[in-house]
Enzyme design. Structure first.
Site, PDB file in Angstrom:
ATOM      1  N   ARG A  46      -5.886   1.292   5.238  1.00  0.00           N
ATOM      2  CA  ARG A  46      -4.600   1.592   5.228  1.00  0.00           C
ATOM      3  C   ARG A  46      -4.102   2.381   4.327  1.00  0.00           C
ATOM      4  NH1 ARG A  46       0.417  -2.783   5.294  1.00  0.00           N
ATOM      5  NH2 ARG A  46       0.805  -2.370   7.518  1.00  0.00           N
TER       6      ARG A  46
ATOM      7  N   GLY B 200       4.930  -6.446  11.288  1.00  0.00           N
ATOM      8  CA  GLY B 200       4.704  -7.616  10.291  1.00  0.00           C
ATOM      9  C   GLY B 200       5.696  -8.760  10.459  1.00  0.00           C
ATOM     10  N   ARG B 201       6.753  -8.394  10.097  1.00  0.00           N
ATOM     11  CA  ARG B 201       7.948  -9.601  10.102  1.00  0.00           C
ATOM     12  C   ARG B 201       8.051 -10.169  11.508  1.00  0.00           C
ATOM     13  NH1 ARG B 201      12.391  -5.892   7.569  1.00  0.00           N
ATOM     14  NH2 ARG B 201      10.814  -4.171   8.691  1.00  0.00           N
TER      15      ARG B 201
ATOM     16  N   GLN C 276      -7.836  -7.930   4.881  1.00  0.00           N
ATOM     17  CA  GLN C 276      -7.559  -6.932   3.982  1.00  0.00           C
ATOM     18  C   GLN C 276      -8.021  -7.134   2.663  1.00  0.00           C
ATOM     19  OE1 GLN C 276      -3.237  -6.093   2.480  1.00  0.00           O
ATOM     20  NE2 GLN C 276      -3.552  -3.987   3.652  1.00  0.00           N
TER      21      GLN C 276
ATOM     22  N   TYR D  77      -0.874   0.040  -4.748  1.00  0.00           N
ATOM     23  CA  TYR D  77      -1.676  -0.790  -5.381  1.00  0.00           C
ATOM     24  C   TYR D  77      -3.055   0.080  -6.025  1.00  0.00           C
ATOM     25  CZ  TYR D  77       1.158  -4.490  -3.617  1.00  0.00           C
ATOM     26  OH  TYR D  77       2.092  -5.430  -3.411  1.00  0.00           O
TER      27      TYR D  77
HETATM   28  C1  LIG Z   1       5.905 -11.100   3.434  1.00  0.00           C
HETATM   29  C2  LIG Z   1       5.138 -10.029   3.591  1.00  0.00           C
HETATM   30  C3  LIG Z   1       4.074  -9.628   3.057  1.00  0.00           C
HETATM   31  C4  LIG Z   1       3.358  -8.357   3.018  1.00  0.00           C
HETATM   32  N1  LIG Z   1       2.072  -8.232   2.494  1.00  0.00           N
HETATM   33  C5  LIG Z   1       1.445  -7.134   2.843  1.00  0.00           C
HETATM   34  C6  LIG Z   1       0.110  -7.116   2.331  1.00  0.00           C
HETATM   35  O1  LIG Z   1      -0.591  -8.295   1.804  1.00  0.00           O
HETATM   36  N2  LIG Z   1      -0.531  -6.049   2.474  1.00  0.00           N
HETATM   37  C7  LIG Z   1       0.041  -4.825   3.084  1.00  0.00           C
HETATM   38  O2  LIG Z   1      -0.812  -3.872   3.072  1.00  0.00           O
HETATM   39  N3  LIG Z   1       1.283  -4.985   3.364  1.00  0.00           N
HETATM   40  C8  LIG Z   1       1.846  -6.176   3.321  1.00  0.00           C
HETATM   41  N4  LIG Z   1       3.178  -6.035   3.910  1.00  0.00           N
HETATM   42  C9  LIG Z   1       3.650  -5.153   4.458  1.00  0.00           C
HETATM   43  C10 LIG Z   1       3.560  -5.148   6.045  1.00  0.00           C
HETATM   44  O3  LIG Z   1       1.984  -5.043   6.356  1.00  0.00           O
HETATM   45  C11 LIG Z   1       4.210  -4.188   6.824  1.00  0.00           C
HETATM   46  O4  LIG Z   1       3.795  -3.006   6.376  1.00  0.00           O
HETATM   47  C12 LIG Z   1       5.754  -4.197   6.719  1.00  0.00           C
HETATM   48  O5  LIG Z   1       6.374  -5.514   6.887  1.00  0.00           O
HETATM   49  C13 LIG Z   1       6.619  -3.233   7.716  1.00  0.00           C
HETATM   50  O6  LIG Z   1       6.179  -3.950   9.009  1.00  0.00           O
HETATM   51  P1  LIG Z   1       7.487  -4.510   9.648  1.00  0.00           P
HETATM   52  O7  LIG Z   1       8.554  -3.600   9.592  1.00  0.00           O
HETATM   53  O8  LIG Z   1       6.988  -4.561  11.189  1.00  0.00           O
HETATM   54  O9  LIG Z   1       7.610  -5.866   9.103  1.00  0.00           O
HETATM   55  C14 LIG Z   1       4.072  -7.328   3.650  1.00  0.00           C
HETATM   56  C15 LIG Z   1       5.320  -7.486   4.252  1.00  0.00           C
HETATM   57  C16 LIG Z   1       5.927  -8.611   4.170  1.00  0.00           C
HETATM   58  C17 LIG Z   1       7.211  -8.694   5.042  1.00  0.00           C
END
Ligand SMILES: Cc1cc2nc3c(=O)[nH]c(=O)nc-3n(C[C@H](O)[C@H](O)[C@H](O)COP(=O)(O)O)c2cc1C
Length: 376
Positions: free
Chosen positions: A225, A317-318, A99, A178
């Site tokens: 995205r 993500g998580r 990304q 961003y």
């Molecule tokens: C620790 C952490 C770091 C994240 N860093 C980014 C990132 O670098 N770029 C981005 O687009 N989203 C980032 N996100 C958002 C995730 O890509 C994702 O959209 C978000 O966690 C929701 O998905 P989930 O419910 O499956 O966790 C981050 C989320 C978490 C938890």
């Protein structure tokens, strides 16, 4: 019948073993100047069974740096650091995009050494994490047209670097508040030139960055995205229902690898409009409780609903953060590791990073445990 999440599929030239994508997650394990560290190769290789890994936000230039110890991709040291990571993931059978993220007003001179730049001089209404702790945001400098041109060129150069570093492609980050999202949103973009005002003006920068990156490395290696209606980082879009239909229509014919929608809700008309407008692959990131706790199935059910509503791939993500073998666990219906509090903290080290157990390592610990009192 097995869930469609586990069907093999294609993404451009890539064959994916399943439809589960690891969402990009910033974990702040790079050096102060953005070079990926060896521990990152371990972390990503542990998660190589994902259909696709989208590696964390990486800045295309120095001024775009958001927080301390985030990754970058604008010099040879970054390329070499990332190559160790992509080599490890490939050796473990995985596939990776990177990304590209410019922070815009989400940045601080104490992190990047520069005054942040943004569409308009409106500071982030929040503090920013710095090495010395949270600091008030500073007013960003309004970007000139030269800044816009050079930033676009930096995205294209960063994309070429990512390919040199062994990534299969890049994801342009126009989400979560961003820089590119700051241009899309009325609250942060008060410009009166060609990059502001009407929806056509506000989407122009994202469109030009995507086109420049697609020209640099080929559209089939580029994703985008977006996060419609997500108010992260003080974003106020104003006219969400106009921005995204126009953006997706404008980019529909570029032939991108995919469009990635954050917090996708299959019941929202906007999701359906985006699906209709987008002829290519759609990755949907389900709307799960934030900050948590996650559902016991980690988002599998919501992912299946989104596939039924027309998404092609599902990003989590998580659940991937806490479960290196997430695909296997979901396939078996096995219990998931919970995200530990420290796992969400953006700090260094293996704690909450590379130390989450797989089913196999957890099982072998169980077998070993009865022996340990004897050894004592
Ligand atoms: C620790 C952490 C770091 C994240 N860093 C980014 C990132 O670098 N770029 C981005 O687009 N989203 C980032 N996100 C958002 C995730 O890509 C994702 O959209 C978000 O966690 C929701 O998905 P989930 O419910 O499956 O966790 C981050 C989320 C978490 C938890």
């Amino acid at each position: 019948m097995e869930s469609r999440l586990f069907e093999p599929t294609r993404l451009g030239a890539l064959r994916l073993p399943n439809r589960l994508v690891m969402a990009p997650m910033t974990r702040n394990r790079a050096t102060a100047d953005g070079v990926p560290q060896p521990i990152m190769a371990t972390y990503y290789a542990q998660r190589a069974s994902a259909g696709l890994i989208i590696a964390e936000a990486s800045t295309p230039n120095a001024v775009g740096q958001t927080y301390p110890n985030i990754t970058a991709i604008y010099n040879q040291a970054h390329v070499l650091g990332w190559r160790r990571v992509t080599d490890a993931v490939r050796a473990s059978g995985g596939r990776m995009f990177l990304q590209l993220q410019h922070g815009g007003r989400v940045g601080h001179p104490d992190n990047s050494g520069h005054t942040p730049i943004a569409p308009s001089s409106i500071p982030l209404p929040e503090t920013i994490h710095t090495p010395a702790g949270p600091r008030d945001a500073v007013a960003p400098r309004e970007m000139t047209t030269d800044d816009i041109r050079s930033t676009t060129a930096d995205f294209a150069a960063a994309a070429r670097n990512a390919i040199d570093a062994g990534f299969a492609g890049v994801e342009v980050h126009s989400a979560n508040g961003y820089l590119l999202h700051q241009f899309l949103a009325r609250g942060t973009n008060r410009r009166t030139d060609a990059y502001g005002g009407s929806v056509a003006g506000r989407i122009r920068f994202t469109v030009e960055v995507v086109q420049a990156v697609a020209e640099a490395i080929g559209p089939e290696r580029v994703g985008l995205r977006i996060s419609p209606a997500v108010g992260a980082n003080g974003i106020d879009e104003g006219d969400t229902d106009s921005i995204y239909p126009e953006l997706t229509k404008t980019l529909a014919d570029v032939g991108l690898a995919y469009l990635h929608v954050v917090f996708a809700d299959p019941d929202k008309p906007l999701f359906q409009t985006i699906r209709k407008n987008w002829p290519g692959t759609l990755i949907a990131n389900p709307m799960l409780p934030w900050p948590g706790p996650l559902p016991a199935d980690g988002g599998k059910h919501q992912g299946e609903q989104l596939l039924d509503a027309g998404a092609d791939l599902i990003s989590l993500g998580r659940s991937f953060l806490a479960n290196p073998d997430l695909v296997e666990r979901l396939r078996l219906g096995a219990p998931l590791n919970e995200v530990r509090a420290e796992g969400l903290m953006y700090t260094g080290g293996e704690n909450g990073y590379t130390d989450y157990p797989t089913l196999t390592s957890a099982a072998s610990n169980e077998v070993l445990e009865p022996a340990s009192p004897i050894a004592n």
